[in-house]
Design a protein around this motif. Structure first.
Motif, PDB file in Angstrom:
ATOM      1  N   GLU A   1       0.644  -1.237   0.032  1.00  0.00           N
ATOM      2  CA  GLU A   1       0.053   0.113   0.032  1.00  0.00           C
ATOM      3  C   GLU A   1       0.936   1.171  -0.082  1.00  0.00           C
ATOM      4  OE1 GLU A   1      -3.098   0.514   3.190  1.00  0.00           O
ATOM      5  OE2 GLU A   1      -2.534  -1.589   3.634  1.00  0.00           O
ATOM      6  N   MET A   2       0.506   2.229  -0.427  1.00  0.00           N
ATOM      7  CA  MET A   2       1.217   3.558  -0.545  1.00  0.00           C
ATOM      8  C   MET A   2       0.051   4.325  -0.097  1.00  0.00           C
ATOM      9  SD  MET A   2       3.625   3.645  -3.708  1.00  0.00           S
ATOM     10  CE  MET A   2       2.964   2.516  -4.857  1.00  0.00           C
ATOM     11  N   VAL A   3       0.344   5.262   1.094  1.00  0.00           N
ATOM     12  CA  VAL A   3      -0.709   6.066   1.677  1.00  0.00           C
ATOM     13  C   VAL A   3      -0.106   7.570   1.899  1.00  0.00           C
ATOM     14  CG1 VAL A   3      -2.001   4.235   2.874  1.00  0.00           C
ATOM     15  CG2 VAL A   3      -0.058   5.534   3.999  1.00  0.00           C
ATOM     16  N   SER A   4      -0.820   8.313   1.934  1.00  0.00           N
ATOM     17  CA  SER A   4      -0.553   9.782   2.308  1.00  0.00           C
ATOM     18  C   SER A   4       0.148  10.157   3.372  1.00  0.00           C
ATOM     19  CB  SER A   4      -1.752  10.645   1.645  1.00  0.00           C
ATOM     20  OG  SER A   4      -1.461  12.072   2.184  1.00  0.00           O
ATOM     21  N   VAL A   5       1.173  10.910   3.576  1.00  0.00           N
ATOM     22  CA  VAL A   5       1.643  11.094   4.787  1.00  0.00           C
ATOM     23  C   VAL A   5       0.646  12.224   5.526  1.00  0.00           C
ATOM     24  CG1 VAL A   5       3.734  12.555   5.889  1.00  0.00           C
ATOM     25  CG2 VAL A   5       3.990  10.963   3.920  1.00  0.00           C
ATOM     26  N   GLY A   6      -0.032  12.946   4.911  1.00  0.00           N
ATOM     27  CA  GLY A   6      -0.847  13.976   5.358  1.00  0.00           C
ATOM     28  C   GLY A   6      -2.033  13.372   6.208  1.00  0.00           C
ATOM     29  N   SER A   7      -2.352  12.066   5.684  1.00  0.00           N
ATOM     30  CA  SER A   7      -3.702  11.394   6.057  1.00  0.00           C
ATOM     31  C   SER A   7      -3.642  10.230   7.119  1.00  0.00           C
ATOM     32  CB  SER A   7      -4.603  11.148   5.005  1.00  0.00           C
ATOM     33  OG  SER A   7      -4.035   9.977   4.361  1.00  0.00           O
ATOM     34  N   SER A   8      -2.248   9.982   7.395  1.00  0.00           N
ATOM     35  CA  SER A   8      -1.839   8.684   8.049  1.00  0.00           C
ATOM     36  C   SER A   8      -0.940   9.102   9.148  1.00  0.00           C
ATOM     37  CB  SER A   8      -1.497   7.888   7.267  1.00  0.00           C
ATOM     38  OG  SER A   8      -2.081   7.463   6.150  1.00  0.00           O
ATOM     39  N   ARG A   9      -1.075   8.536  10.221  1.00  0.00           N
ATOM     40  CA  ARG A   9      -0.261   8.590  11.439  1.00  0.00           C
ATOM     41  C   ARG A   9       0.483   7.073  11.735  1.00  0.00           C
ATOM     42  NH1 ARG A   9      -3.049   9.550  16.300  1.00  0.00           N
ATOM     43  NH2 ARG A   9      -2.870   7.346  16.964  1.00  0.00           N
ATOM     44  N   ILE A  10       1.722   6.955  11.951  1.00  0.00           N
ATOM     45  CA  ILE A  10       2.338   5.687  12.003  1.00  0.00           C
ATOM     46  C   ILE A  10       2.925   5.583  13.561  1.00  0.00           C
ATOM     47  CG2 ILE A  10       4.254   4.254  11.217  1.00  0.00           C
ATOM     48  CD1 ILE A  10       3.703   5.013   8.488  1.00  0.00           C
ATOM     49  N   ASP A  11       2.507   4.705  14.139  1.00  0.00           N
ATOM     50  CA  ASP A  11       3.492   4.272  15.476  1.00  0.00           C
ATOM     51  C   ASP A  11       3.872   2.998  15.519  1.00  0.00           C
ATOM     52  OD1 ASP A  11       2.276   6.614  17.016  1.00  0.00           O
ATOM     53  OD2 ASP A  11       0.236   5.752  16.717  1.00  0.00           O
ATOM     54  N   ILE A  12       5.333   2.952  15.793  1.00  0.00           N
ATOM     55  CA  ILE A  12       5.904   1.609  15.803  1.00  0.00           C
ATOM     56  C   ILE A  12       5.574   0.712  16.813  1.00  0.00           C
ATOM     57  CG2 ILE A  12       8.398   0.630  15.902  1.00  0.00           C
ATOM     58  CD1 ILE A  12       7.749   2.320  13.489  1.00  0.00           C
ATOM     59  N   ILE A  13       5.418  -0.721  16.519  1.00  0.00           N
ATOM     60  CA  ILE A  13       4.905  -1.709  17.596  1.00  0.00           C
ATOM     61  C   ILE A  13       5.734  -2.834  17.521  1.00  0.00           C
ATOM     62  CG2 ILE A  13       2.443  -0.929  17.442  1.00  0.00           C
ATOM     63  CD1 ILE A  13       1.799  -3.342  15.487  1.00  0.00           C
ATOM     64  N   ASP A  14       5.545  -3.840  18.217  1.00  0.00           N
ATOM     65  CA  ASP A  14       6.648  -4.993  18.489  1.00  0.00           C
ATOM     66  C   ASP A  14       6.385  -5.880  17.097  1.00  0.00           C
ATOM     67  OD1 ASP A  14       7.718  -4.198  20.817  1.00  0.00           O
ATOM     68  OD2 ASP A  14       6.193  -5.029  21.957  1.00  0.00           O
ATOM     69  N   ALA A  15       5.067  -6.180  16.818  1.00  0.00           N
ATOM     70  CA  ALA A  15       4.770  -7.107  15.545  1.00  0.00           C
ATOM     71  C   ALA A  15       3.293  -7.067  15.261  1.00  0.00           C
ATOM     72  CB  ALA A  15       5.075  -8.712  16.259  1.00  0.00           C
ATOM     73  N   VAL A  16       3.193  -7.209  13.866  1.00  0.00           N
ATOM     74  CA  VAL A  16       1.860  -7.138  13.428  1.00  0.00           C
ATOM     75  C   VAL A  16       1.106  -8.458  13.578  1.00  0.00           C
ATOM     76  CG1 VAL A  16       0.666  -7.256  11.044  1.00  0.00           C
ATOM     77  CG2 VAL A  16       2.780  -5.793  11.571  1.00  0.00           C
ATOM     78  N   THR A  17      -0.308  -8.310  14.014  1.00  0.00           N
ATOM     79  CA  THR A  17      -0.901  -9.470  14.395  1.00  0.00           C
ATOM     80  C   THR A  17      -1.852  -9.825  13.428  1.00  0.00           C
ATOM     81  OG1 THR A  17      -1.060  -8.706  16.762  1.00  0.00           O
ATOM     82  CG2 THR A  17      -2.821 -10.251  15.936  1.00  0.00           C
ATOM     83  N   CYS A  18      -1.636 -11.200  12.894  1.00  0.00           N
ATOM     84  CA  CYS A  18      -2.443 -11.455  11.718  1.00  0.00           C
ATOM     85  C   CYS A  18      -3.779 -12.384  12.428  1.00  0.00           C
ATOM     86  CB  CYS A  18      -1.782 -12.559  11.028  1.00  0.00           C
ATOM     87  SG  CYS A  18      -0.366 -11.970  10.149  1.00  0.00           S
TER      88      CYS A  18
END
Length: 79
Positions: A62-79
């Protein structure tokens, strides 16, 4: 030739992360308009776009707009 493979914690394997320095960080991506959070791997970005991978959906990119998204680092992605 195939690209790197991903798992819930980032790039899987030895060649891409160690020899090439290729990284992917597990992150919580929140759409600022809807407030909807989703877990993805953050590959990087530029001034306009973030590049994300969903390891739970056949490594969909996916490519998402920087202005419309906030990213927080986590330990792992849950499937």
């Amino acid at each position: 030739v195939s690209g790197p493979s991903f798992d819930e914690k980032g790039v899987d394997g030895a060649i891409a992360p160690r020899l090439l320095g290729f990284r992917a960080q597990p992150s919580l991506v929140t759409d600022v308009d809807s407030g909807e959070p989703r877990e993805r791997l953050y590959l990087g970005g530029n001034a306009d776009l973030y590049v994300l991978v969903d390891p739970c959906n056949d490594d969909a990119v996916e490519m998402v707009s920087v202005g419309s998204s906030r990213i927080d680092i986590i330990d792992a992605v849950t499937c």
